[in-house]
Design a protein around this motif. Structure first.
Motif, short mmCIF file in Angstrom:
data_model
loop_
_atom_site.label_atom_id
_atom_site.label_comp_id
_atom_site.label_asym_id
_atom_site.label_seq_id
_atom_site.Cartn_x
_atom_site.Cartn_y
_atom_site.Cartn_z
N PRO A 227 0.82 -1.23 0.00
CA PRO A 227 0.00 0.00 0.00
C PRO A 227 0.84 1.26 0.00
O PRO A 227 2.00 1.27 0.40
CB PRO A 227 -0.79 -0.12 1.30
N GLU A 228 0.22 2.35 -0.48
CA GLU A 228 0.89 3.65 -0.42
C GLU A 228 1.04 4.14 1.02
O GLU A 228 2.03 4.77 1.37
CB GLU A 228 0.11 4.68 -1.25
N ILE A 229 0.05 3.89 1.86
CA ILE A 229 0.09 4.26 3.26
C ILE A 229 -0.30 3.04 4.10
O ILE A 229 -1.22 2.31 3.73
CB ILE A 229 -0.86 5.44 3.57
N ALA A 230 0.40 2.82 5.18
CA ALA A 230 0.09 1.68 6.04
C ALA A 230 0.45 1.99 7.48
O ALA A 230 1.36 2.78 7.76
CB ALA A 230 0.83 0.43 5.58
N ILE A 231 -0.28 1.38 8.40
CA ILE A 231 0.08 1.39 9.82
C ILE A 231 0.56 0.00 10.17
O ILE A 231 -0.17 -0.98 10.01
CB ILE A 231 -1.12 1.81 10.69
N ARG A 232 1.80 -0.08 10.63
CA ARG A 232 2.45 -1.37 10.87
C ARG A 232 2.78 -1.56 12.35
O ARG A 232 2.98 -0.58 13.08
CB ARG A 232 3.75 -1.47 10.05
N SER A 233 2.85 -2.81 12.77
CA SER A 233 3.24 -3.12 14.13
C SER A 233 4.71 -2.80 14.35
O SER A 233 5.55 -3.07 13.48
CB SER A 233 2.99 -4.60 14.43
N LEU A 234 5.03 -2.22 15.51
CA LEU A 234 6.42 -1.94 15.85
C LEU A 234 6.70 -2.38 17.29
O LEU A 234 7.53 -1.81 17.98
CB LEU A 234 6.73 -0.45 15.68
N ASP A 235 5.98 -3.37 17.75
CA ASP A 235 6.15 -3.88 19.11
C ASP A 235 7.24 -4.95 19.11
O ASP A 235 7.06 -6.04 18.56
CB ASP A 235 4.84 -4.47 19.62
N VAL A 236 8.39 -4.65 19.71
CA VAL A 236 9.53 -5.58 19.67
C VAL A 236 9.27 -6.80 20.54
O VAL A 236 10.04 -7.79 20.46
CB VAL A 236 10.83 -4.88 20.12
N ARG A 237 8.21 -6.78 21.33
CA ARG A 237 7.89 -7.96 22.15
C ARG A 237 7.12 -9.00 21.35
O ARG A 237 6.91 -10.11 21.84
CB ARG A 237 7.07 -7.52 23.37
N ASP A 238 6.68 -8.65 20.18
CA ASP A 238 5.90 -9.56 19.35
C ASP A 238 6.53 -9.61 17.96
O ASP A 238 6.04 -9.00 17.01
CB ASP A 238 4.45 -9.07 19.28
N LEU A 239 7.64 -10.33 17.85
CA LEU A 239 8.40 -10.35 16.61
C LEU A 239 7.63 -11.00 15.46
O LEU A 239 7.88 -10.68 14.30
CB LEU A 239 9.73 -11.08 16.82
N ARG A 241 4.76 -10.45 14.56
CA ARG A 241 3.90 -9.46 13.91
C ARG A 241 4.64 -8.20 13.52
O ARG A 241 4.04 -7.26 12.99
CB ARG A 241 2.73 -9.10 14.84
N LEU A 242 5.94 -8.15 13.75
CA LEU A 242 6.71 -6.94 13.47
C LEU A 242 6.59 -6.53 12.01
O LEU A 242 6.77 -7.35 11.10
CB LEU A 242 8.18 -7.18 13.83
N PHE A 243 6.25 -5.27 11.78
CA PHE A 243 6.07 -4.65 10.46
C PHE A 243 4.85 -5.19 9.71
O PHE A 243 4.67 -4.87 8.54
CB PHE A 243 7.32 -4.79 9.60
N THR A 244 4.03 -6.01 10.35
CA THR A 244 2.78 -6.40 9.71
C THR A 244 1.77 -5.26 9.85
O THR A 244 2.00 -4.29 10.57
CB THR A 244 2.19 -7.68 10.34
N TYR A 245 0.62 -5.41 9.20
CA TYR A 245 -0.37 -4.34 9.20
C TYR A 245 -1.22 -4.31 10.48
O TYR A 245 -2.17 -3.54 10.56
CB TYR A 245 -1.25 -4.43 7.95
N ASP A 246 -0.90 -5.16 11.44
CA ASP A 246 -1.27 -5.00 12.85
C ASP A 246 -2.75 -4.93 13.17
O ASP A 246 -3.13 -4.50 14.24
CB ASP A 246 -0.56 -3.77 13.43
N ILE A 247 -3.61 -5.29 12.26
CA ILE A 247 -5.04 -5.40 12.56
C ILE A 247 -5.55 -6.59 11.77
O ILE A 247 -5.11 -6.86 10.66
CB ILE A 247 -5.82 -4.12 12.17
#
Length: 436
Positions: A227-239, A241-247
């Motif tokens: 996507p052109e714009i995305a909200i990604r996971s940045l929680d280092v405690r949950d590797l 899901r890291l950089f996934t779209y988090d929903i």
């Protein structure tokens, strides 16, 4: 002309061809005289310290707590102290790469195309002091990002993907734009649930764009699904899901322009910043470049940052979908017929007018004759335009404020008049009950 920014406000970033970082010291004069349009004399600037490198500057960031400065150039990232003395130097390129190859971090992804030494242009450098990490994303390896330690930028804070991890998808690795001339912006924020997230805006560089190799290959490793714009996971405690779209479903957290209209929406991202519960993203639509010079090509988009909010229901709760909160308006610098229609830089700042604190958005614009201008926009005016656009069912052709229902893939922002919303006063961000 608005009043001058407060001396305590940070200065807009200086950029140039070579990597030269200057620490400027504001020197107040004995007296500040106020005129009808603000202060006539506010002070002066002189160079206090400087740091130079031979390579082009891409980005820099400052840690407000430690005073450290992180400077990203082509192939190198520097960690400097508060007086711009070098502490750490990290080499990030050149690396063996090919635009048609998957990132080597993708398990079991061989590449048949020849790789050559490729310069790594830093596309994104943002700090997350809460987790003690710096997000460092380059143009190589399809826009791959690393999480590095803020106290020592040469050390990886989190190994990603984790060693031996088999469940890795290209969307987790392809974060930034993978071309030197393509734009990327981002910011770190935390949702009401406490989770750390990364908002990223990245220019599409796949098939059919000037960035894609002209060898008639059908491979598109910037991917149709990026996507052109995305909200990604940045929680280092949950590797995992890291950089996934988090929903879940992940499509709720992406803004993707339909393939058939990408040529009419060639987005060049300038800057992303947070204000209140929203993120603002400044953009140029380069598809209009060279046509109708009097028309503004610069855009200010707004989206909700709290993606943890409840889904829209019959009771009128705010939607979680990024596309449903997205709304944009043109930024016009100059009167009709004399418009500076390309945004070069944008910076939010509070200014003081006779002890009254007022938020402004400052923008530097240019036009085809290479002339430039500085314009200031009151946030009160910006917010009112967006509220009015919502009231007027803003996807109508007659409205300057748009929600792009016909452009984005998936459901777009709903017009206020399409539903009878009932919002409790505790959920209001403004006094207007029609604001979503």
């Amino acid at each position: 002309m608005p009043p001058s920014p407060s001396p305590s406000s940070p200065s807009p970033p200086w950029t140039g061809t070579a990597a030269l970082l200057l620490l400027l010291l504001a020197v107040p004069l004995p007296e500040t005289r106020w005129g009808a349009h603000g202060p006539r004399v506010a002070g002066a600037l002189r160079v206090q310290e400087q740091f130079a490198t031979p390579n082009r500057t891409n980005n820099f960031a400052v840690d407000r707590v430690s005073g450290r400065v992180y400077l990203a150039t082509v192939n190198t990232v520097y960690q400097l102290n508060g007086t711009l003395a070098a502490e750490v130097e990290l080499n990030t390129g050149p690396v063996e790469d090919n635009l048609l190859c998957h990132a080597p971090q993708l398990p079991q992804a061989p590449c048949e195309h020849p790789k050559t030494p490729t310069d790594n242009h830093n596309k994104l450098l943002v700090l997350d002091p809460g987790q003690g990490v710096a997000v460092v994303c380059g143009s190589v390896y399809q826009g791959f990002c690393e999480l590095r330690r803020m106290d020592d930028i040469s050390r990886v804070a989190v190994e990603f993907p984790p060693r031996g991890e088999k469940t890795v998808f290209p969307s987790m690795l392809n974060v930034a734009a993978n071309h030197p001339n393509a734009s990327t912006v981002g910011l770190v924020f935390r949702s009401h649930g406490g989770r750390t997230r990364l908002l990223v805006g990245s220019t599409y560089t796949g098939a059919g764009t000037p960035f894609f190799p002209r060898n008639h290959s059908k491979e598109d490793l910037r991917f149709e699904n990026t996507p052109e714009i995305a909200i990604r996971s940045l929680d280092v405690r949950d590797l995992s899901r890291l950089f996934t779209y988090d929903i879940n479903p992940s499509e709720d957290n992406v803004f993707k322009i339909k393939q058939e209209v990408k040529t009419k929406n060639k987005l060049n991202f300038v800057h992303a910043f947070a204000r209140d519960a929203y993120s603002y993203i400044a953009i140029n639509n380069d598809a209009k470049t060279g046509h109708k010079e009097s028309q503004p090509n610069s855009i200010l988009a707004r989206i909700c940052l709290d993606a943890d909010g409840p889904k829209r229901s019959n009771s009128g709760s705010e939607s979680r979908k990024l596309t449903e909160s997205y709304i944009q308006m043109p930024l016009q610098c100059g009167p009709s017929g004399n418009i500076y229609n390309r945004l070069l830089s944008v910076f939010p700042a509070d200014v003081y007018d006779h002890d009254a604190r007022r938020p402004y958005l400052f923008g530097v614009f240019s036009r085809s004759d290479k002339k430039s201008a500085l314009c200031a926009f009151r946030f009160a005016d910006i917010e009112e335009e967006i509220r009015q656009g919502r009231r007027n069912c803003s996807n109508s052709p007659s409205s300057d404020v748009q929600v792009l229902d016909s452009v984005i893939q998936g459901s777009g922002a709903a017009c206020i008049q399409k539903g009878n919303l009932v919002v409790s006063s505790k959920k209001l961000l403004y006094d207007d009950p029609k604001v979503s």
